[in-house]
Design a protein around this motif. Sequence first.
Motif, short mmCIF file in Angstrom:
data_model
loop_
_atom_site.label_atom_id
_atom_site.label_comp_id
_atom_site.label_asym_id
_atom_site.label_seq_id
_atom_site.Cartn_x
_atom_site.Cartn_y
_atom_site.Cartn_z
N THR A 39 0.84 -1.21 0.00
CA THR A 39 0.00 0.00 0.00
C THR A 39 0.87 1.25 0.00
N ARG A 40 1.90 1.24 0.83
CA ARG A 40 2.78 2.43 0.91
C ARG A 40 3.47 2.69 -0.42
N LYS A 41 3.87 1.61 -1.09
CA LYS A 41 4.55 1.80 -2.38
C LYS A 41 3.62 2.50 -3.36
N ILE A 42 2.34 2.13 -3.32
CA ILE A 42 1.37 2.78 -4.23
C ILE A 42 1.15 4.23 -3.81
N THR A 43 1.04 4.46 -2.51
CA THR A 43 0.78 5.85 -2.06
C THR A 43 1.89 6.78 -2.56
N ARG A 44 3.10 6.28 -2.57
CA ARG A 44 4.22 7.11 -3.01
C ARG A 44 4.03 7.53 -4.47
N CYS A 45 3.67 6.58 -5.32
CA CYS A 45 3.46 6.90 -6.75
C CYS A 45 2.33 7.90 -6.92
N LEU A 46 1.23 7.71 -6.18
CA LEU A 46 0.07 8.61 -6.33
C LEU A 46 0.42 10.01 -5.82
N LEU A 47 1.20 10.06 -4.76
CA LEU A 47 1.58 11.38 -4.23
C LEU A 47 2.47 12.14 -5.21
#
Length: 221
Positions: A39-47
């Motif tokens: 989840t964190r890896k995805i949040t980074r891309c979206l941010l």
Amino acid sequence: MEAVINKEKVRVILNPVVLQNLCVMRDKDTDTQNVRIATRKITRCLLYEAAKNLPLVEKEVTTPLTTFRAKTIDPDTNIIISPILRAGLIFTDEAIDILPQACIRHIGMYRDEKTLKPVWYYNKVPMDVKDANDIYVYITDPMLATGNSMLAAINLYVEKGIPINHIKCICIISAPQGISNIQKHYPDIEIITASIDEYINEKGYIVPGMGDAGDRIFNTL
Ligand code: URA
């Protein structure tokens, strides 16, 4: 009835790294630790995608080779990350890594299981806002289901005079109904997501979804 959505205002990030991690976090057999990591890896891309609207200035930088004017985020910009508690918290570690100048303004809402409407219990949104045009807001929640909590959070910032193109919704998995609900009230707001899923079931869960994001991230299943 099928939800009507304007896809032009929804940025779906189909990067293979995002898709790979989405597979991991959705899988019911992924354990809590790996749900969090994916989840964190995805949040980074979206941010990173969301941050594309931040204003830039030039700053003189001396490298080992020369001095030149490099672009950087305008230091006068006020960045607010607003995680909707509790699942939205998963964005905060990555957000303060990427944007160390940001402040985190938590928004506490839970979903009434019967009405599916948001119930407030905490609000760290500033009461008085100066220079609303210098403020950029990223509201985070991994799941955009009915959109009612997100809408309540957007309203708070709009009431402070923050321009709508300075407010972004960042959600990993979105339901068409939630997007449609937000666009009905704010047709110009941008939603950044990794997936537009199929529908919301009778219990309020996004399908295929990932189940209850808060429970899966915080191990409260
Ligand atoms: N919130 C969740 O955590 N999961 C859903 O599917 C919908 C809302």
